[in-house]
Design a protein around this motif. Structure first.
Motif, PDB file in Angstrom:
ATOM      1  N   ASP A 455       3.043   4.008   4.778  1.00  0.00           N
ATOM      2  CA  ASP A 455       3.146   2.983   3.733  1.00  0.00           C
ATOM      3  C   ASP A 455       3.492   1.629   4.348  1.00  0.00           C
ATOM      4  N   GLN A 456       4.365   1.646   5.342  1.00  0.00           N
ATOM      5  CA  GLN A 456       4.745   0.403   6.013  1.00  0.00           C
ATOM      6  C   GLN A 456       3.605  -0.212   6.815  1.00  0.00           C
ATOM      7  N   SER A 457       2.569   0.572   7.077  1.00  0.00           N
ATOM      8  CA  SER A 457       1.432   0.061   7.846  1.00  0.00           C
ATOM      9  C   SER A 457       0.429  -0.696   6.988  1.00  0.00           C
ATOM     10  N   ARG A 458       0.609  -0.684   5.664  1.00  0.00           N
ATOM     11  CA  ARG A 458      -0.405  -1.258   4.787  1.00  0.00           C
ATOM     12  C   ARG A 458      -0.697  -2.718   5.127  1.00  0.00           C
ATOM     13  N   MET A 459      -2.001  -3.020   5.149  1.00  0.00           N
ATOM     14  CA  MET A 459      -2.458  -4.386   5.374  1.00  0.00           C
ATOM     15  C   MET A 459      -2.366  -5.181   4.074  1.00  0.00           C
ATOM     16  N   ALA A 460      -2.426  -6.503   4.183  1.00  0.00           N
ATOM     17  CA  ALA A 460      -2.424  -7.347   2.990  1.00  0.00           C
ATOM     18  C   ALA A 460      -3.611  -7.026   2.090  1.00  0.00           C
ATOM     19  N   GLU A 461      -4.688  -6.502   2.690  1.00  0.00           N
ATOM     20  CA  GLU A 461      -5.862  -6.106   1.906  1.00  0.00           C
ATOM     21  C   GLU A 461      -5.594  -4.906   1.016  1.00  0.00           C
ATOM     22  N   GLY A 462      -4.544  -4.125   1.332  1.00  0.00           N
ATOM     23  CA  GLY A 462      -4.176  -3.026   0.461  1.00  0.00           C
ATOM     24  C   GLY A 462      -4.104  -1.667   1.113  1.00  0.00           C
ATOM     25  N   ILE A 463      -4.998  -1.367   2.053  1.00  0.00           N
ATOM     26  CA  ILE A 463      -5.032  -0.022   2.617  1.00  0.00           C
ATOM     27  C   ILE A 463      -4.005   0.155   3.729  1.00  0.00           C
ATOM     28  N   THR A 464      -3.585   1.408   3.902  1.00  0.00           N
ATOM     29  CA  THR A 464      -2.788   1.757   5.073  1.00  0.00           C
ATOM     30  C   THR A 464      -3.688   1.716   6.297  1.00  0.00           C
ATOM     31  N   LEU A 465      -3.097   1.592   7.456  1.00  0.00           N
ATOM     32  CA  LEU A 465      -3.860   1.815   8.676  1.00  0.00           C
ATOM     33  C   LEU A 465      -4.207   3.295   8.779  1.00  0.00           C
ATOM     34  N   LEU A 504       4.838   4.319  -5.252  1.00  0.00           N
ATOM     35  CA  LEU A 504       3.756   4.109  -6.217  1.00  0.00           C
ATOM     36  C   LEU A 504       3.136   2.722  -6.077  1.00  0.00           C
ATOM     37  N   ALA A 505       3.944   1.731  -5.733  1.00  0.00           N
ATOM     38  CA  ALA A 505       3.393   0.386  -5.541  1.00  0.00           C
ATOM     39  C   ALA A 505       2.388   0.378  -4.397  1.00  0.00           C
ATOM     40  N   GLY A 506       2.702   1.103  -3.316  1.00  0.00           N
ATOM     41  CA  GLY A 506       1.758   1.196  -2.206  1.00  0.00           C
ATOM     42  C   GLY A 506       0.486   1.907  -2.608  1.00  0.00           C
ATOM     43  N   MET A 507       0.607   2.938  -3.429  1.00  0.00           N
ATOM     44  CA  MET A 507      -0.561   3.653  -3.938  1.00  0.00           C
ATOM     45  C   MET A 507      -1.460   2.722  -4.740  1.00  0.00           C
ATOM     46  N   ARG A 508      -0.860   1.890  -5.565  1.00  0.00           N
ATOM     47  CA  ARG A 508      -1.646   0.945  -6.370  1.00  0.00           C
ATOM     48  C   ARG A 508      -2.397  -0.043  -5.476  1.00  0.00           C
ATOM     49  N   GLN A 509      -1.748  -0.454  -4.407  1.00  0.00           N
ATOM     50  CA  GLN A 509      -2.399  -1.396  -3.496  1.00  0.00           C
ATOM     51  C   GLN A 509      -3.613  -0.766  -2.811  1.00  0.00           C
ATOM     52  N   SER A 515     -11.088  -0.999  -5.277  1.00  0.00           N
ATOM     53  CA  SER A 515     -11.690  -1.568  -6.488  1.00  0.00           C
ATOM     54  C   SER A 515     -12.528  -2.791  -6.176  1.00  0.00           C
ATOM     55  N   LYS A 516     -12.220  -3.480  -5.079  1.00  0.00           N
ATOM     56  CA  LYS A 516     -12.973  -4.675  -4.709  1.00  0.00           C
ATOM     57  C   LYS A 516     -14.382  -4.349  -4.230  1.00  0.00           C
ATOM     58  N   TYR A 517     -14.628  -3.083  -3.921  1.00  0.00           N
ATOM     59  CA  TYR A 517     -15.939  -2.676  -3.415  1.00  0.00           C
ATOM     60  C   TYR A 517     -16.657  -1.734  -4.373  1.00  0.00           C
ATOM     61  N   GLN A 518     -16.138  -1.624  -5.589  1.00  0.00           N
ATOM     62  CA  GLN A 518     -16.790  -0.785  -6.592  1.00  0.00           C
ATOM     63  C   GLN A 518     -17.763  -1.604  -7.420  1.00  0.00           C
ATOM     64  N   GLU A 519     -18.937  -1.028  -7.633  1.00  0.00           N
ATOM     65  CA  GLU A 519     -19.912  -1.666  -8.503  1.00  0.00           C
ATOM     66  C   GLU A 519     -19.568  -1.376  -9.968  1.00  0.00           C
ATOM     67  N   SER A 520     -20.393  -1.872 -10.883  1.00  0.00           N
ATOM     68  CA  SER A 520     -20.077  -1.763 -12.303  1.00  0.00           C
ATOM     69  C   SER A 520     -19.982  -0.324 -12.782  1.00  0.00           C
ATOM     70  N   ASP A 521     -20.665   0.595 -12.105  1.00  0.00           N
ATOM     71  CA  ASP A 521     -20.592   2.003 -12.500  1.00  0.00           C
ATOM     72  C   ASP A 521     -19.519   2.768 -11.718  1.00  0.00           C
ATOM     73  N   GLY A 522     -18.716   2.055 -10.931  1.00  0.00           N
ATOM     74  CA  GLY A 522     -17.619   2.667 -10.192  1.00  0.00           C
ATOM     75  C   GLY A 522     -17.956   3.079  -8.780  1.00  0.00           C
ATOM     76  N   PRO A 528     -15.649  -1.794   3.949  1.00  0.00           N
ATOM     77  CA  PRO A 528     -15.606  -2.142   5.387  1.00  0.00           C
ATOM     78  C   PRO A 528     -14.865  -1.109   6.230  1.00  0.00           C
ATOM     79  N   TYR A 529     -14.885  -1.356   7.519  1.00  0.00           N
ATOM     80  CA  TYR A 529     -14.176  -0.578   8.536  1.00  0.00           C
ATOM     81  C   TYR A 529     -14.860   0.771   8.801  1.00  0.00           C
ATOM     82  N   TRP A 530     -14.109   1.675   9.427  1.00  0.00           N
ATOM     83  CA  TRP A 530     -14.657   2.962   9.875  1.00  0.00           C
ATOM     84  C   TRP A 530     -14.402   3.989   8.775  1.00  0.00           C
TER      85      TRP A 530
END
Length: 798
Positions: A455-465, A504-509, A515-522, A528-530
């Motif tokens: 959880d402490q590894s999370r980037m500002a973009e939201g995901i953990t390393l 839970l806050a980390g989970m939401r992130q 969500s930024k890479y989901q199209e209108s149908d989800g 990005p990344y691997w």
């Protein structure tokens, strides 16, 4: 066995942390009086070994004498020559851990010596080693202990005897740090004991005071937090046999028993020792004389088949049966020792080595060298096996014990993917390892530590390393989704809702990132990344990334997101924000419909990997079952194809964990013991731990605990023991013995332990089930449910 080893082993066994109740609250609430210190002649970021030493007097032997100690990179702390602490526990700058130790058992009236060896790897540092700069700190717990606070009253010196050795001929990604070369002519023997002349040492340099995390200061650097896991186990062990020797006749009985032998002047000899199984250990070489000789100790998981002049390294990377060494060559990490000619010298490494085989090569000069003994100290997280699984089937028993051994070797101060090559805490590996810990040991400390660190590894973009701690960031977005699964696992099996709520806050992130890479149908597009899923090498797979269609969509990625949304919705509903639960439920419903529309082929009763619907995998179809994207009727047909359709890209030993869960959900759990061919193949190849991939002959790592899932499923599937409510507060027991007729087992539970004993004949079940006080549950056999009460429950069902 020499007396020196007995002493070292006994003292090491007493290394322990002080009781948290005895720790002064001021240690975490105010800036420390102690300083971070360093040697004046050492560069702050370069490879260096430093020694620190202080003499102090006591009027009497204290009942307690508590200190708090840390270093960057790492340290070994000694009191009057005895090892009392190793650390710090692996962490990162914003949560830099310190050990709390009661050193009273090692103190005496009068003069006492406390000292530390601290090392900085610099550019040679392991990938998992984060660093601010070289330094050491020790803070007394109260005014009495403050007499040994680190400051200018300590003496320090930079070592001249050590230098790093880059591992030779490692044929794949290796980031676990260098070997060591030590010239004993330059080594300060006895530096940590009374009587040593430290006249050439200088005052230590003060850097800054120690600062607990959360305390305001203008200083920069480490934010100190107390260590939250126990010290590592240290247990003496002997090599099992000599596998090969050249130029010397090794004494009978060596290495199982201590036998000295001599290598004559100007001679070159070598021998290979077999530990009998893979291990993590500190090697200990005891030797005398032999001035200017060169002793090289190499460490290998296995030997490599010698294929002569082939130039392609992949063609040279075959290991064959691990029990066989003939016509094989030794490749591995190595250490080099240059003796000073004195008697009773002892070498051990700064950090542990991983090995089954150890090759010793000795080149003497003008003086004969005496080898007194060679042995080691096993080390690892101090898990205690509290589970048993007994079937009368030797192969299943061996799979269980091998899985436990693998899990132990992949658990140190963090979980690790592998102990030899990387020593990194990857989310995908860690989720499975954590459940092994719960089902086999009932110890959740390392799991909590992993959830926190990731959880402490999370980037500002939201995901953990993908892994943490790590010097260089690496992103695997699906692993951030497995971190949500890991958090859900903890909620399911441990009665600690507050811990889950904190994350839970980390989970939401994490879900916000996707969500930024989901199209209108989800459906996801352009994530990005691997986007690693499994080391599958079937057509369409690339470096572990599941097939991606021409329009940029991937069923594997969509399904992993869907599962995470479903788990998150449940956590929010029970512990978090109801509106968030509704948001994730709605997102899951939309994405599930999109997945069926894009990838499902009704005619074939299969989900395809891409919209083109030309390639298929066990992975996607297993995930479709696990997320209930497949209907109940479809699930049965899909499960049959997972087992029988060779056109589906197969899962490796890692992802079989999820495939097997899907097959059980499809009602096929009684076949589980028939799905263990990969593990049986490992045993046939002489493996003592599970290989990283299914190609056992050419696997890089011989020890990957992501393959230890049978140590979960023997209990969860075969014995049928499963949590039926958050915190394991109720139990569901639904055995799936398959062909087994007599089986029993025991596993830890937060409230005690669960034991079962089954005698099965056809459809008749004789069961004895003992569950902890205050816990109830349900026993299921042939589709019928029977209540379980605390204590012993007996059933005879025809």
């Amino acid at each position: 066995m020499k007396k020196g080893w007995i002493v070292l082993f006994i003292l090491s066994a007493f290394i322990s942390q002080a009781n948290a109740q005895t720790t002064s609250p001021l240690i975490t609430q105010k800036t420390w009086d102690a300083f971070w210190i360093s040697s004046n002649d050492a560069e702050p970021h370069s490879y260096a070994i430093q020694y620190f030493r202080k003499e102090f007097n006591l009027t009497d032997k204290p009942l307690h004498f508590i200190i708090h100690v840390s270093a960057d990179n790492r340290y070994k702390l000694y009191v009057n020559g005895s090892l009392v602490s190793l650390g710090p526990a692996r962490s990162e700058i914003y949560h830099w851990q310190y050990e709390t130790v009661d050193i009273a058992p090692f103190l005496k009236p009068g003069k006492n010596i406390i000292g530390a060896i601290v090392w900085q790897y610099g550019e040679e540092a392991p990938e998992a080693q984060i660093s601010y700069r070289t330094a050491f700190i020790l803070q007394g717990n109260s005014e009495r202990e403050s007499i040994i606070n680190t400051n200018k009253t300590w003496l320090a010196v930079k070592d001249q005897s050590y230098s790093p050795l880059k591992p030779d001929l490692i044929y794949s990604y290796y980031v676990a740090g260098p070997g060591e070369q030590i010239d004993y002519k330059l080594f300060p023997s006895g530096w940590n004991k009374e009587g040593y002349d430290a006249g050439a040492w200088k005052q230590a340099s003060e850097i800054s005071r120690g600062v607990p995390k959360g305390v305001f200061t203008f200083s920069q650097g480490w934010m100190l937090v107390p260590r939250n896991i126990p010290q590592m186990e240290l247990t003496g062990q002997k090599f099992k046999s000599v596998s090969r020797s050249e130029g010397i006749s090794i004494p009978s009985g060596f290495p199982l028993t201590q036998h000295s032998f001599t290598i004559d002047p100007n001679k070159k000899i070598s021998f290979i020792l077999d530990q009998g199984e893979l291990t993590n250990a500190y090697p200990i070489l005891e030797f005398s004389k032999g001035k200017d000789a060169r002793i090289t100790i190499g460490y290998a998981e296995a030997l490599y088949i010698d294929e002569g002049s082939k130039k392609d390294w992949r063609a040279q990377n075959k290991k064959g049966n691990r029990n066989e060494i003939e016509n094989k060559r030794f490749v591995g990490v190595r250490d080099v020792i240059i003796p000073n000619g004195k008697d009773n010298q002892t070498f051990t490494t700064l950090v542990y080595r991983t090995f089954r085989y150890v090759q010793v090569t000795i080149e003497t000069r003008d003086e004969a060298l005496i080898i007194d003994d060679l042995h080691s100290l096993f080390t690892g997280y101090p898990f205690l096996l509290k589970a048993s699984f007994e079937t009368g089937n030797d192969t299943l028993d061996k799979i269980f014990s091998t899985g436990w051994h693998t899990a132990r070797l992949c658990a140190m101060e963090t979980y690790m993917d592998c102990p030899y090559y990387e020593q990194l805490q990857y989310v995908g590996d860690t989720r499975i390892q954590a459940l092994v810990s719960l089902y086999n040991a009932g110890d959740d400390k390392l799991m909590r530590n992993a959830i926190n660190q990731l959880d402490q590894s999370r980037m500002a973009e939201g995901i953990t390393l993908s892994r943490y701690p790590t010097r260089n960031s690496q992103q695997i977005p699906p692993f951030a989704l497995w971190w949500i699964g890991m958090l859900h696992d903890y909620w399911k099996y441990r009665p600690d809702t507050n811990f889950v709520k904190e994350h839970l806050a980390g989970m939401r992130q994490v879900l916000w990132f996707f969500s930024k890479y989901q199209e209108s149908d989800g459906s996801l597009k352009g994530t990005p990344y691997w986007n690693f899923t499994d080391w599958c090498e079937s057509p369409g797979w690339d470096a572990g990334v599941a097939p991606i269609g021409k329009n940029g969509h991937s069923a594997a990625l969509d399904l992993q997101l869907l599962w995470a949304l479903q788990l998150a919705a449940e956590l929010e509903n029970k512990l978090g924000i109801p509106a968030k639960s509704k948001e994730y439920q709605d997102a899951a419903i939309l994405l599930k419909a999109s997945i069926r529309n894009r990838y499902f082929i009704a005619r074939d009763q299969l989900f395809a990997d891409t919209e083109e619907k030309t390639i298929f995998s066990q992975h996607v179809n297993a995930l479709a079952i696990l997320t209930h994207t497949a209907t109940l009727k479809e699930t049965e047909q899909i499960a049959k194809q997972i087992l029988l359709n060779n056109e589906l890209a197969p899962s490796t030993i890692y992802f079989k964990y999820y495939v097997h869960q899907a097959l059980v959900m499809a009602g096929m759990g009684n076949q589980y013991i028939d799905w263990l061919d990969t593990w049986k193949d490992n045993l046939k190849m002489g493996m003592t731990t599970w290989a990283e991939i299914s190609d056992i002959n050419a696997t890089r790592s011989d020890c990957h605990a992501w393959g230890a899932s049978p140590n979960i499923e023997f209990f969860r599937i075969v014995l049928g023991i499963e949590s039926d409510a958050p915190g394991f507060n109720t139990i569901k027991i639904e055995p799936r013995p398959g062909k087994l007729q007599s089986l029993k087992g025991r596993m830890p539970h937060p409230a005690g332990s669960i034991s079962v004993n089954y005698q099965v004949k056809g459809m008749t079940m004789q069961a004895e089930i003992d569950i902890p006080p205050g816990i109830s549950g349900t026993f299921i056999w042939n589709g019928k449910k029977y209540p379980l009460k605390p204590g012993m429950n007996s059933f005879h069902i025809k």
